[in-house]
Enzyme design. Sequence first.
Site, PDB file in Angstrom:
ATOM      1  N   LYS A   1      56.681  -4.721  45.170  1.00 61.67           N
ATOM      2  CA  LYS A   1      55.407  -5.215  44.668  1.00 61.67           C
ATOM      3  C   LYS A   1      55.055  -6.576  45.261  1.00 61.67           C
ATOM      4  CE  LYS A   1      55.877  -2.642  40.359  1.00 61.67           C
ATOM      5  NZ  LYS A   1      55.774  -2.693  38.880  1.00 61.67           N
TER       6      LYS A   1
ATOM      7  N   PRO B   1      49.875  -4.036  39.470  1.00 59.11           N
ATOM      8  CA  PRO B   1      49.756  -3.045  40.538  1.00 59.11           C
ATOM      9  C   PRO B   1      51.125  -2.473  40.920  1.00 59.11           C
ATOM     10  CG  PRO B   1      48.444  -4.978  41.033  1.00 59.11           C
ATOM     11  CD  PRO B   1      49.269  -5.321  39.835  1.00 59.11           C
TER      12      PRO B   1
END
Length: 285
Positions: free
Chosen positions: A51, A2
């Site tokens: 992240k 992601p």
Amino acid sequence: MPEGDAVWRTARRLHQGLAGDRLEGSDVRVPAHATADLSGRRTIEVVPRGKHLLHRLEGDLTVHSHLRMEGSWRVHPVGRRHALGARHTVRALLWTSARVAVGDSLGMLDLVRTSEEHRVVGHLGPDLLDPGYDVQVALANVLADPERTITEACLDQRNVAGMGTIFTAEPLFVLGLHPWAPVGEVGADRVEEMLSTARRMLVLSCRTGRTTITGRADVTADDAWVHGRVGLPCKRCGTPVRLAPIGRQPQERVMFYCPTCQGGLAPTDDGARQTPLGHARRRYE
């Protein structure tokens, strides 16, 4: 893995579901913290850092996690706790009287003092989604190694946090930059433009609630210029989009690009025909 926008949305979901409420219980399923009891602590906030996710609790404690490739955090009604917790991939359950947060397949999970978060995120460069983002620091970091490719420099989270292959490939295409060009050849002005473009795209994705490049509500399946479009015609010139490896192990990635719009074949691209992803004869996963 992601990218910054997905992590931002995850943090927002957790914050909206838990902030201000006290935890009635916890189940942390990693050996180092298996006996930890977080009950009684109130969630102060959940924030993204590149992240990484930082779930800050009362008492100077932070639940730090990283989603890596397959991880997720979901918030459900607390009544579903036992059923959801039965999954063997679940790494954490945090619940209040109303909701349960389920951390599934997390790539990283640990507990640190909030005052010592620098131990887990202090190595990161400026976060593109941070309201206090410092473009000059990020720019200096990326320019520090002029021989490195612009792609590798931007993907290095120590330089600038939040960019993955999507939000590197797309700005490079929009600006007509060759992904394998050394930072020194790209130049400071174009690097700054690259970072600014990536930041705008990330912010747009956060605002729309899904990863998007155009922001158009009627575009979902093919909302990208080059990323994921190997073997398909470039939306500008019609040349088939290509995919080639970049970087060295263990940081090697693959990058999508248009050889016509972005200055020719990559040095790691043999020019052989490539079929679209999802087809039986695809060259790269």
